[in-house]
Structure formats: structure tokens, C-alpha cells
Design a protein around this motif. Structure first.
Motif: not given
Ligand SMILES: N[C@@H](CCC(=O)N[C@@H](CS)C(=O)NCC(=O)O)C(=O)O
Length: 230
Positions: A94, A97-98, A149
Motif C-alpha cells: 500500500r 502503490e498508494e 488527493q
């Protein structure tokens, strides 16, 4: 045979997208027979993104779902890991990828000096007369997404302060073993190594690329994972 729908080779890598490289690594690790099918426009894909695989009649999009499919066919990407390692591996995936991924996107799309090189690769199939206009529209949308974001609102210094602890955490694990969770590559390596490789392969001098290139442990790791899984 499985078909991997992927972006084409770019920047000296299997693909500019670390998720497409991850899918290729997972396919290799699974032992399944597969071949690549390159495309530059993912809009017709289920999530409008790549990678995806075609397996028989099924179209399976997203690297996580590709992993789940391969596991349902018998692959074990976390062989020998304890439950605690599996939990930690999930967090590393995570983080890659995030979090790191969005810095990679900012490095490629936000910097006015780097963007033209990226644009000419990503939009190479768009006729030259239209390329700049279409690319500018997609760039605006991408940067607006990163603003929403949150990472797109940070200064370079602030971004660096967020990237560094992640890079340190990855390096710390690799001081103890060849791969993130032992001496064999696992799902976490298939996710993290392509992200680091993508950062070093991006054109120009980027924040994350510079930090990784100066780190011998990580550079050796990127090569080791590619040798084992590529
Ligand atoms: N969660 C997805 C992420 C895939 C992804 O973000 N792919 C990007 C390339 S790195 C993409 O296709 N972007 C095209 C677009 O957003 O139009 C996965 O794991 O496969």
C-alpha cells in the motif's frame, strides 16, 4: 495462453507503468504461460486503466485482481511468510502503490522541464498536430486529481520529507535480506521494486529518482528483483 494488456516499453523498462511491470512479474512468478499485448489508450478497459489480463473469456483488470486470479489458479506469492510478515507486506504494498506512486506521477507530470519528454512518449500515437492540445488536457486533469488527493499541494521540500521515510523503511528491510520478506521474491517485491525502478527510469532529474539512485542497497535490489522475476 494469458494475454497481458500493458502499456508498451518505455524509459528502458518493460512499461512506463509500474503496475504493468508488477503484473508481468506476478505472471512470471506464477509459472503461467503469457504474452504481452501493448496498447497506449486504456479507455476501453474496465477501470480505464492498465494493466489487465485476458484469460480465456475473462478480462481481469487491476494488478491486485490479477494477483487474486493467479492465486485462484494455484500461485502462492507469499510462500513461507508468517502471518505477521504477510500483514507487514500488505502495508509495504500500500505504501508503494498508494503513496510513492503519486509522487512518481507528480515527478513525471508536474515538472515543466520533464513533462515534454514524458508527453512525447505517452502520447506518441496522437498525431503531432493534436498531440500538444490533447496531452495538455490530460495533464490538467491528472494534476487536478493530484491536487484533490493532496500531494499535489505540497512543495518539493515537503514532498521529499514524505518520500524519505518510505525509502528508509524499504532500505531498512533490505539490510536484513535479499528481498523484502526473506531470500525469495514475494508479492511485496513485485509491487515495490517496479515502483523504485520507475522512479529511477523517469526522464530528467526527479525527486524520488535522485534519492533512489544514490542508494546502493535499493539499486542492487531493483536489479535483483528484475533478474528473478523479469
Ligand atoms: N490499482 C491499479 C492502478 C493501475 C494504474 O493506475 N494504471 C495507470 C498507469 S500507471 C493507468 O492506466 N493510467 C491511465 C489513466 O488513468 O488514464 C492497479 O493496481 O492495476
Amino acid at each position: 495462453m494469458i494475454k497481458l494488456l500493458t502499456f508498451p516499453p518505455a524509459f528502458g523498462l518493460f512499461a512506463a507503468s509500474p503496475f504493468c511491470v508488477k503484473a508481468a512479474y506476478l505472471l512470471n512468478m506464477s509459472g503461467q504461460k503469457w504474452e504481452r499485448e501493448d496498447m497506449l489508450d486504456p479507455r476501453k478497459m474496465p477501470y480505464g486503466k492498465l494493466p489487465a489480463i485476458r484469460a480465456g473469456e475473462r478480462l481481469i483488470a487491476d494488478s491486485d485482481r490479477i494477483q487474486t486470479y493467479l492465486e485462484s489458479e494455484g500461485a502462492d506469492f507469499n510462500k513461507g511468510l508468517s502471518d505477521l510478515d504477510k500483514a507487514n507486506a500488505r502495508a509495504f504494498i500500500r505504501m508503494s502503490e498508494e503513496h510513492l506512486y503519486f509522487h512518481l506521477v507528480l515527478d513525471r507530470w508536474a515538472d515543466d522541464a520533464i513533462w515534454p519528454k514524458v508527453r512525447d512518449v505517452y502520447f506518441s500515437q496522437v498525431p503531432p498536430g493534436l498531440r500538444h492540445v490533447i496531452a495538455a488536457g490530460v495533464r490538467r486533469k491528472t494534476l487536478s486529481g493530484l491536487h484533490s488527493q493532496g500531494l499535489g499541494r505540497l512543495s518539493q521540500e515537503e514532498r521529499l520529507a514524505r518520500i524519505e521515510p518510505d525509502i528508509d523503511a524499504i532500505t531498512m528491510r533490505l539490510r536484513h535480506s535479499h528481498f523484502l520478506f526473506g531470500d525469495q521474491p514475494t508479492a511485496a517485491d513485485a509491487s515495490v521494486a517496479p515502483m523504485l525502478a520507475a522512479a529511477t527510469a523517469s526522464p530528467g532529474v526527479t525527486l524520488m529518482g535522485r534519492m533512489i539512485e544514490g542508494n546502493e542497497v535499493l539499486m542492487a535490489y531493483i536489479a535483483r528483483v528484475d533478474e528473478s522475476c523479469g
